[in-house]
Design an enzyme around this catalytic site. Structure first.
Site, PDB file in Angstrom:
ATOM      1  N   THR A   1      12.209   9.678 -30.904  1.00 38.16           N
ATOM      2  CA  THR A   1      13.287   8.956 -30.227  1.00 38.16           C
ATOM      3  C   THR A   1      14.192   8.323 -31.272  1.00 38.16           C
ATOM      4  O   THR A   1      13.711   7.831 -32.297  1.00 38.16           O
ATOM      5  CB  THR A   1      12.721   7.891 -29.265  1.00 38.16           C
ATOM      6  OG1 THR A   1      13.803   7.211 -28.626  1.00 38.16           O
ATOM      7  CG2 THR A   1      11.868   6.867 -29.992  1.00 38.16           C
TER       8      THR A   1
ATOM      9  N   HIS B   1      -4.499   3.891 -31.157  1.00 39.67           N
ATOM     10  CA  HIS B   1      -5.520   3.573 -32.147  1.00 39.67           C
ATOM     11  C   HIS B   1      -6.903   4.071 -31.733  1.00 39.67           C
ATOM     12  O   HIS B   1      -7.835   4.106 -32.562  1.00 39.67           O
ATOM     13  CB  HIS B   1      -5.571   2.055 -32.362  1.00 39.67           C
ATOM     14  CG  HIS B   1      -5.920   1.657 -33.765  1.00 39.67           C
ATOM     15  ND1 HIS B   1      -6.587   2.501 -34.624  1.00 39.67           N
ATOM     16  CD2 HIS B   1      -5.715   0.511 -34.468  1.00 39.67           C
ATOM     17  CE1 HIS B   1      -6.776   1.897 -35.783  1.00 39.67           C
ATOM     18  NE2 HIS B   1      -6.252   0.683 -35.720  1.00 39.67           N
TER      19      HIS B   1
END
Length: 397
Positions: free
Chosen positions: A316, A368
């Site tokens: 993006t 994560h």
């Protein structure tokens, strides 16, 4: 001959849609392939066109109604002529109150009934004085005459800024609702973390300035932009760090042996992410050409669901709007998204000297649960190295 106008066949991932806009009214002449209605799903806006020359005979599903896959939304009369214009003239001769029913769109009539508003009190702004849904939504009833006369009101007078304090309430579009749901899903179901770095854009900018004219001539007008470099760099980095290109499916990790890179595109109705499939096999020219094609189709609302399904990684670019730094949100089930930002001249220390360089901050948000911090940082450094030395992209080193 009467023809049933049906909603398109929705893919399995789309349960239903809603009628967004009727471009034609009952009795109005329509030419073949002329837009009849827009149907909005939680991913794209689908356009239904006229199957032939004729007249829209009946609207079965007014604006705002929910429609299922292949459900009939209207009846079309092939080869018929438009209704004569005598009806509007007759309506003008009749009292206003008696003609309101003839000048109210189906969606507006439904809203009038829901809000309990008298149609004669609303002024129509549509074609031929038709009261539209927007007219009803913007209608404000006149304040009761007795209210200003009441004595107690004088003690409650407060100073307010001059001018009318306008509020407008409109329903959220299905696309915007789906975007909101996915953003919440990403924040609630992933262990999202963002790491940052900065990249010297001068090598890419010099290369672009040197070859942009020749590139455009050699590739039929396709312009050389920055996104092509980042897509190629991302593909190379994804090969080195396959967990960044993976996704979590239940208790399993799915490693993708290909790079389908989504490129976020902003439209008036919200952010959409069309996908460059097998981007690792695409040339720089093909990447730039495809991104430009997606951008134009997104503005016109012509992207298909197939264009936006899948994707293993997303890029993006908030820099086109002036964003200097941001933390992009994951696009589930992907495990990472790269955020590009504004290129800005900054003083940098180079070999003990201060040099002004065009710098860009990069942000990598990652899940994560799957990607360790060390690998996320090394992935972002790999992109930085590839962009600062574009020859590495060609040599894959």
């Amino acid at each position: 001959m009467s023809i049933e106008i049906k909603a398109p066949t929705f893919p399995e991932s789309v349960a239903d849609g809603s009628i967004a806009t009727w471009h034609k009214q009952v009795g109005e002449a329509v030419k073949r392939d002329e837009p009849l209605v827009d149907i909005e799903t939680d991913k794209v806006v689908l356009e239904v066109v006229a199957p032939a020359d004729g007249v829209l005979k009946e609207i079965i599903k007014p604006e705002g109604d929910i429609v299922l896959s292949d459900e009939v939304v209207a009846v079309f009369e092939e080869g018929a002529a438009a209704e004569p214009s005598a009806a509007p003239a007759k309506a003008e001769a009749e009292p206003a109150a008696a003609s309101q029913d003839l000048k109210v769109s189906p969606a507006a009539r439904k809203m009038l009934e829901e809000k309990g508003i008298d149609a004669s009190a609303v002024t129509g702004t549509g074609k031929g004085g038709v009261i539209t849904k927007e007219d009803v939504a913007n209608f404000k009833p006149a304040a009761p005459a007795a209210a200003p006369v009441a004595k107690p009101a004088a003690a409650a007078v407060v100073d307010v800024p001059a001018g009318e304090r306008i509020e407008k309430r409109v329903p959220m579009t299905r696309l915007r609702k789906r975007i909101a749901e996915r953003l919440l899903e990403a924040t609630h179901t992933t262990a999202m973390l963002t790491t940052f770095n900065e990249v010297n854009m001068k090598p890419v900018m010099d290369l672009r300035s040197q070859y942009k004219d020749l590139f455009e001539k050699s590739h039929n007008g396709t312009r050389l932009g920055f996104m092509g470099f980042f897509v190629k760099a991302a593909c190379e980095a994804l090969k080195r760090f396959p967990e960044v290109n993976a996704s979590i499916d239940g208790d399993d990790v799915v490693y993708h042996g290909y790079q389908d890179v989504g490129v976020a595109v902003s439209t008036e109705k919200g952010l959409v992410v069309p996908v460059l499939r097998d981007a690792e096999n695409m040339s720089m020219a093909r990447i730039e050409e495809k991104i430009r094609e997606y951008g134009l189709r997104a503005k016109d609302g012509k992207l298909s669901m197939e264009d936006m399904t899948g994707g293993t990684f997303t890029i993006t670019n908030g820099g086109v709007f002036g964003s200097l730094l941001s933390t992009p949100i994951l696009n589930p089930p992907q495990t990472a998204i790269l955020g590009m930002h504004k290129i800005q001249d900054r003083p940098m220390a180079v070999n003990g000297e201060v040099v002004i360089l065009p710098m860009m901050y990069l942000a990598l948000s990652y899940d994560h649960r799957l990607v360790d911090g060390k690998d996320a940082v090394k992935f972002l450094v790999a992109i930085k190295d590839l962009i600062e030395d574009p020859a590495r992209i060609l040599l894959e080193i």
